[in-house]
Design a protein around this motif. Structure first.
Motif, PDB file in Angstrom:
ATOM      1  N   ILE A 195     -40.898  32.607 -22.542  1.00 25.96           N
ATOM      2  CA  ILE A 195     -42.003  31.746 -22.098  1.00 25.96           C
ATOM      3  C   ILE A 195     -41.547  30.311 -22.311  1.00 25.96           C
ATOM      4  N   LEU A 196     -41.427  29.543 -21.211  1.00 25.54           N
ATOM      5  CA  LEU A 196     -40.905  28.187 -21.298  1.00 25.54           C
ATOM      6  C   LEU A 196     -41.807  27.208 -20.554  1.00 25.54           C
ATOM      7  N   SER A 197     -41.904  26.009 -21.102  1.00 25.01           N
ATOM      8  CA  SER A 197     -42.523  24.906 -20.379  1.00 25.01           C
ATOM      9  C   SER A 197     -41.489  24.289 -19.442  1.00 25.01           C
ATOM     10  N   LEU A 198     -41.984  23.561 -18.454  1.00 24.11           N
ATOM     11  CA  LEU A 198     -41.081  22.889 -17.510  1.00 24.11           C
ATOM     12  C   LEU A 198     -40.046  22.051 -18.243  1.00 24.11           C
ATOM     13  N   THR A 199     -40.465  21.336 -19.281  1.00 27.23           N
ATOM     14  CA  THR A 199     -39.564  20.426 -19.983  1.00 27.23           C
ATOM     15  C   THR A 199     -38.611  21.137 -20.941  1.00 27.23           C
ATOM     16  N   ASP A 200     -38.739  22.450 -21.094  1.00 25.98           N
ATOM     17  CA  ASP A 200     -37.775  23.223 -21.887  1.00 25.98           C
ATOM     18  C   ASP A 200     -36.515  23.542 -21.091  1.00 25.98           C
ATOM     19  N   ILE A 201     -36.575  23.310 -19.781  1.00 24.07           N
ATOM     20  CA  ILE A 201     -35.497  23.723 -18.872  1.00 24.07           C
ATOM     21  C   ILE A 201     -34.737  22.487 -18.401  1.00 24.07           C
ATOM     22  N   PHE A 202     -33.413  22.569 -18.409  1.00 26.97           N
ATOM     23  CA  PHE A 202     -32.600  21.442 -17.936  1.00 26.97           C
ATOM     24  C   PHE A 202     -31.537  21.939 -16.974  1.00 26.97           C
ATOM     25  N   LYS A 203     -31.019  20.993 -16.190  1.00 27.06           N
ATOM     26  CA  LYS A 203     -30.094  21.315 -15.109  1.00 27.06           C
ATOM     27  C   LYS A 203     -28.699  20.823 -15.425  1.00 27.06           C
ATOM     28  N   GLU A 204     -27.705  21.639 -15.106  1.00 27.39           N
ATOM     29  CA  GLU A 204     -26.297  21.228 -15.085  1.00 27.39           C
ATOM     30  C   GLU A 204     -25.715  21.726 -13.781  1.00 27.39           C
ATOM     31  N   ARG A 245     -38.089  21.275  -6.674  1.00 26.34           N
ATOM     32  CA  ARG A 245     -37.989  21.240  -5.214  1.00 26.34           C
ATOM     33  C   ARG A 245     -36.548  21.246  -4.718  1.00 26.34           C
ATOM     34  N   GLU A 246     -35.593  21.002  -5.605  1.00 27.92           N
ATOM     35  CA  GLU A 246     -34.188  20.923  -5.200  1.00 27.92           C
ATOM     36  C   GLU A 246     -33.619  22.312  -4.897  1.00 27.92           C
ATOM     37  N   ALA A 247     -32.512  22.320  -4.164  1.00 31.80           N
ATOM     38  CA  ALA A 247     -31.768  23.556  -3.938  1.00 31.80           C
ATOM     39  C   ALA A 247     -31.021  23.900  -5.225  1.00 31.80           C
ATOM     40  N   LEU A 248     -31.455  24.926  -5.913  1.00 31.86           N
ATOM     41  CA  LEU A 248     -30.908  25.306  -7.213  1.00 31.86           C
ATOM     42  C   LEU A 248     -30.412  26.738  -7.179  1.00 31.86           C
ATOM     43  N   ASP A 249     -29.512  27.043  -8.091  1.00 26.00           N
ATOM     44  CA  ASP A 249     -29.028  28.415  -8.213  1.00 26.00           C
ATOM     45  C   ASP A 249     -29.989  29.184  -9.124  1.00 26.00           C
ATOM     46  N   ILE A 250     -31.158  29.489  -8.565  1.00 27.05           N
ATOM     47  CA  ILE A 250     -32.203  30.169  -9.329  1.00 27.05           C
ATOM     48  C   ILE A 250     -33.016  31.045  -8.374  1.00 27.05           C
ATOM     49  N   GLU A 251     -33.472  32.174  -8.853  1.00 29.25           N
ATOM     50  CA  GLU A 251     -34.374  33.033  -8.088  1.00 29.25           C
ATOM     51  C   GLU A 251     -35.809  32.742  -8.525  1.00 29.25           C
ATOM     52  N   TRP A 252     -36.680  32.532  -7.539  1.00 29.58           N
ATOM     53  CA  TRP A 252     -38.088  32.278  -7.815  1.00 29.58           C
ATOM     54  C   TRP A 252     -38.900  33.555  -7.632  1.00 29.58           C
TER      55      TRP A 252
END
Length: 395
Positions: A195-204, A245-252
């Motif tokens: 369980i994560l908040s939006l601000t717990d997640i970061f991008k590299e 909204r960005e193109a990310l390597d993630i499944e929604w």
């Protein structure tokens, strides 16, 4: 609504038993900030069949080849998320329970969502009603012959997919502060995900990560519970974290665009006895003379915000963006649940899971009781025998 269960429940009900029920519901989780009703709803077979038929008609529209084209304008340009998939993994249809001209129960569509609902909490809620109030074992909240174990297995396959639980996060803007936190915690208990908040997640690069015990862990999939409308003025949250909204390597699961595609925006396209007459405000050629029989709703709102129940000509003329509103004929709820003090209005949410490569599957329900003008816990704060509950059916 099944008379023998209703009469038995009401006869044996006590306020002490209700307090025990709430204690059992919250135990091991968190205090529930919304009102849970004193009773489940006992759904008769005839109404169950109608609900299933109504849901099937809506599914047929959603599965049309041109559905995406039909709903492209539903997605606000500012919130169009990249890498949309072919269909939502979750569908919810809310039906007000009414009566037809012959006095038979009839479900009428109020709202539809291509977005997750309380898929964890409703299973726990049904169990707690049954155990606390000693209800018959054969009463079930599930459709399509599912039992609890099969339901949780299907939920697991949808949300986790081929990934490990630590690679999947249930995400909301500030997850620990959400009113639906109990559902998050139950889902975690069922599936083991984060369980994560939006601000717990970061991008590299194009990948997403979170920190745990000083180590960086890559996310593969997000079980999205974030409603973009709620953070329209908080996009600064994205800086230093990630922009969904960005193109990310993630499944929604489910992709955020489906929140808009399957919504009030869809309702003007539906022509069936189960759907009230609905128009986009900007397409009206004439304003109905009987405006008192209509309700005015903003397309992009959540939990009933902005809805105008007693519509006037002035309300319509004051709308500056009519393309973002619908005018809908009022649904007259029938007070079909008998409480110790009067009848109560009912709304039943059908909740579907849609696995990749398969058909949508009706699984469970969320039911709400109301004495107020609007259904919903926030509009019934001063009443009893109202609030969130679950429908139980004979199996």
């Amino acid at each position: 609504m099944i008379e023998r269960y209703r009469n038995s429940f009401n006869t044996l009900f006590t306020k002490e038993k209700y307090l025990e029920f709430i204690h059992n519901l919250e135990e091991g989780f968190v205090k529930i900030p919304f009102r849970v009703a004193e009773t489940p709803v006992f759904i008769p077979k005839a109404l169950e069949k109608q609900l299933i038929a109504a849901g099937a008609e809506l599914i047929a529209l959603i599965k049309q080849p041109d559905f995406k084209t039909l709903t492209n304008d539903a997605i606000p340009a500012a919130w169009n998320v990249a890498n949309e998939n072919d269909h939502p993994h979750f569908l919810s249809f809310d039906f007000g329970i009414c009566k037809d001209d012959q006095g038979n129960l009839l479900p009428k569509l109020i709202e539809m969502q291509g977005f997750p609902s309380l898929y964890g909490f409703q299973a726990h809620l049904a169990n707690t009603y049954k155990t606390t109030f000693n209800l018959p074992h054969h009463l079930s909240p599930y459709f399509n012959g599912l039992n609890e174990a099969q339901y949780i297995d299907l939920l697991k396959s949808i949300i986790l997919g081929k990934h490990q639980p630590h690679e999947v996060a249930l995400m909301d803007v500030d997850a620990p502060e959400q009113k639906t936190l109990i559902d998050f915690l139950i889902t975690k208990q069922f599936l083991g995900l984060k369980i994560l908040s939006l601000t717990d997640i970061f991008k590299e690069g194009q990948n997403l990560f979170y920190q745990e015990n000083g180590k960086k862990v890559q996310l593969k999939r997000i079980y999205n519970r974030l409603v973009f409308d709620e953070i329209a003025d908080q996009t600064a949250l994205f800086k230093g974290n990630f922009d969904p909204r960005e193109a990310l390597d993630i499944e929604w699961i489910t992709h955020p665009n489906w929140f808009y595609r399957i919504s009030k925006y869809t309702m003007p396209f539906l022509k069936t006895e189960f759907v009230p007459e609905t128009h986009f405000l900007n397409t009206l050629t004439a304003i109905p003379a009987d405006l008192e029989n209509y309700v005015l709703k903003p397309l992009f709102s959540f939990a009933g915000k902005g809805v105008i129940i007693d519509v006037t000509l002035a309300d319509i003329h004051n709308i500056k963006d009519p393309q973002n509103w619908i005018l809908q004929r009022k649904v007259i709820y029938e007070p079909v649940v008998q409480a110790p003090e009067g009848g109560i209005k009912v709304e039943i949410r059908l909740m579907y899971l849609w696995p990749d490569g398969q058909e949508p599957k009706l699984c469970i329900n969320l039911t709400r009781l109301s004495r107020g003008k609007m259904i919903g816990v926030s509009y019934n704060k001063d009443f009893d025998w109202v609030g969130g509950t679950v429908g139980l059916m004979e199996r």
